[in-house]
Design an enzyme around this catalytic site. Structure first.
Site, PDB file in Angstrom:
ATOM      1  CG  ASP A  88     -44.878  53.201 -39.519  1.00 12.07           C
ATOM      2  OD1 ASP A  88     -45.139  54.392 -39.823  1.00 12.07           O
ATOM      3  OD2 ASP A  88     -45.269  52.662 -38.458  1.00 12.07           O
ATOM      4  CG  ASP A  99     -47.115  57.586 -37.693  1.00  9.35           C
ATOM      5  OD1 ASP A  99     -46.594  56.843 -38.522  1.00  9.35           O
ATOM      6  OD2 ASP A  99     -47.091  57.380 -36.455  1.00  9.35           O
ATOM      7  CG  HIS A 159     -48.850  57.368 -31.588  1.00  9.97           C
ATOM      8  ND1 HIS A 159     -48.455  58.471 -32.284  1.00  9.97           N
ATOM      9  CD2 HIS A 159     -48.652  56.313 -32.434  1.00  9.97           C
ATOM     10  CE1 HIS A 159     -48.013  58.110 -33.476  1.00  9.97           C
ATOM     11  NE2 HIS A 159     -48.127  56.801 -33.606  1.00  9.97           N
ATOM     12  CG  HIS A 167     -45.034  57.433 -29.865  1.00  9.93           C
ATOM     13  ND1 HIS A 167     -45.862  56.332 -29.842  1.00  9.93           N
ATOM     14  CD2 HIS A 167     -44.310  57.305 -30.997  1.00  9.93           C
ATOM     15  CE1 HIS A 167     -45.626  55.579 -30.906  1.00  9.93           C
ATOM     16  NE2 HIS A 167     -44.687  56.149 -31.618  1.00  9.93           N
ATOM     17  CD  GLU A 192     -48.951  52.902 -34.979  1.00  9.15           C
ATOM     18  OE1 GLU A 192     -48.182  52.249 -35.706  1.00  9.15           O
ATOM     19  OE2 GLU A 192     -48.595  53.936 -34.381  1.00  9.15           O
ATOM     20  CD  GLU A 287     -49.149  54.747 -37.939  1.00  8.69           C
ATOM     21  OE1 GLU A 287     -48.142  54.271 -38.489  1.00  8.69           O
ATOM     22  OE2 GLU A 287     -49.103  55.425 -36.896  1.00  8.69           O
TER      23      GLU A 287
HETATM   24 MN    MN Z   1     -46.170  54.841 -38.062  1.00  7.87          MN
HETATM   25 MN    MN Z   2     -47.629  55.660 -35.368  1.00  9.30          MN
END
Ligand code: MN
Ligand code: MN
Length: 302
Positions: A88, A99, A159, A167, A192, A287
């Protein structure tokens, strides 16, 4: 007269392009035999070489660890045959964050688990536009996963993202939920899905390791050493997460570790424990970051 400053969309797009390229390289590479330290450092280096800044320490979470593991300084844990590795990564430009995550499986038995996370994400992206309800996205993800004979992790979610904030307050669930909000134009969201086996708990618990940190308060401690360290962290990371590895070019590792512990106790710094599947079953994740538009989904990390 309203003057819109849309520069931030360019930052998001650039960050997204870099994140996408680095993720695809990470997907193609054979990580077996490499230490987590080597993997994290090489991906973070690649982000910088492509003109981005890592928005958080690369997460390398293996098997039943769903999220939030990053390498310790000189971490010697090795990725082995049979492992399922979630990578990630985040890239930011001027604090605007892309992200994204990929799962690589070195056990053929878990390829369908990985594919299920990817499919659930694609299904969610297809419906995620301006005004789409978060509960609709959750329902879509849950149905997609269950159709494939697996279950979602209920207490992990996507998020909203804001400048220098990963977040940012709104959760995009991976299951159908009662509460809901609608996606806004010119806002960024990460979607995600996390997937585990049918005999998994379908929830994660906090593990004993916590090696990702972030400043939560800049309130001076009145101790010069601590305040200097806190200022160093703020200059370098602002409110974004960091790892011990990211401080050792300036501070001795042992010293840095101790100061971080003290700043944690003083509630200047928060640490994020690793998240482990409740029944210790294997977890896969996929994600993307999106900026919804009225007729299409702008997937900036595609
Ligand atoms: Mn992530
Ligand atoms: Mn994330």
């Amino acid at each position: 007269m309203v003057i819109l400053n849309l520069d931030f969309l360019e930052y998001y797009k650039n960050a997204g392009k870099i994140a996408s390229r680095v993720r695809e390289n990470a997907r193609r590479k054979d990580h077996r035999g490499k230490t987590l330290f080597e993997i994290c450092e090489s991906i973070e280096r690649e982000i910088r070489e492509n003109g981005g800044i890592p928005a958080f320490p690369v997460n390398t979470s293996i098997n039943e660890i769903a999220a939030h593991y990053t390498a310790e300084p000189d971490d010697q844990r090795v990725v082995n045959d049979g492992d399922v590795l979630k990578i990630d990564l985040g890239v930011h430009q001027q604090g605007f964050i892309a992200d994204t995550a990929v799962t690589v499986s070195y056990d053929p038995n878990y390829e369908s688990l990985v594919q299920t996370a990817e499919n659930a994400l694609s299904d969610a992206l297809r419906i995620a536009k301006v005004d789409t309800k978060s509960s609709e996205i959750g329902k879509t993800i849950e149905n997609s996963i269950k159709r494939s004979g697996f279950i979602p992790i209920q207490n992990l979610s996507g998020h909203s993202l804001e400048q220098y904030t990963i977040h940012a307050g709104k959760s995009i669930p991976n299951i159908w939920t009662v509460g809901s909000f609608q996606l806004l134009a010119n806002h960024a969201y990460a979607i995600e899905p996390f997937v585990t086996l049918k005999n998994g708990a379908g929830i994660v618990r906090e593990g004993s390791i916590a090696n990702i940190f972030a400043i939560i308060s800049r309130k001076p401690t009145k101790d010069k050493e601590l305040d200097d360290f806190l200022n160093f962290l703020w200059e370098r990371f602002k409110s974004l997460p960091f790892a011990l590895r990211w401080t050792t070019d300036r501070y001795d590792e042992k010293y840095s570790r101790e100061i971080i512990e003290i700043l944690k106790k003083k509630k200047n710094i928060h640490s994020y424990p690793i998240l482990v599947e409740g029944n210790d079953k294997i977890v896969a994740q996929a994600e993307h970051t999106i900026i919804p538009e009225s007729k299409l989904t702008n997937v900036i990390t595609m």
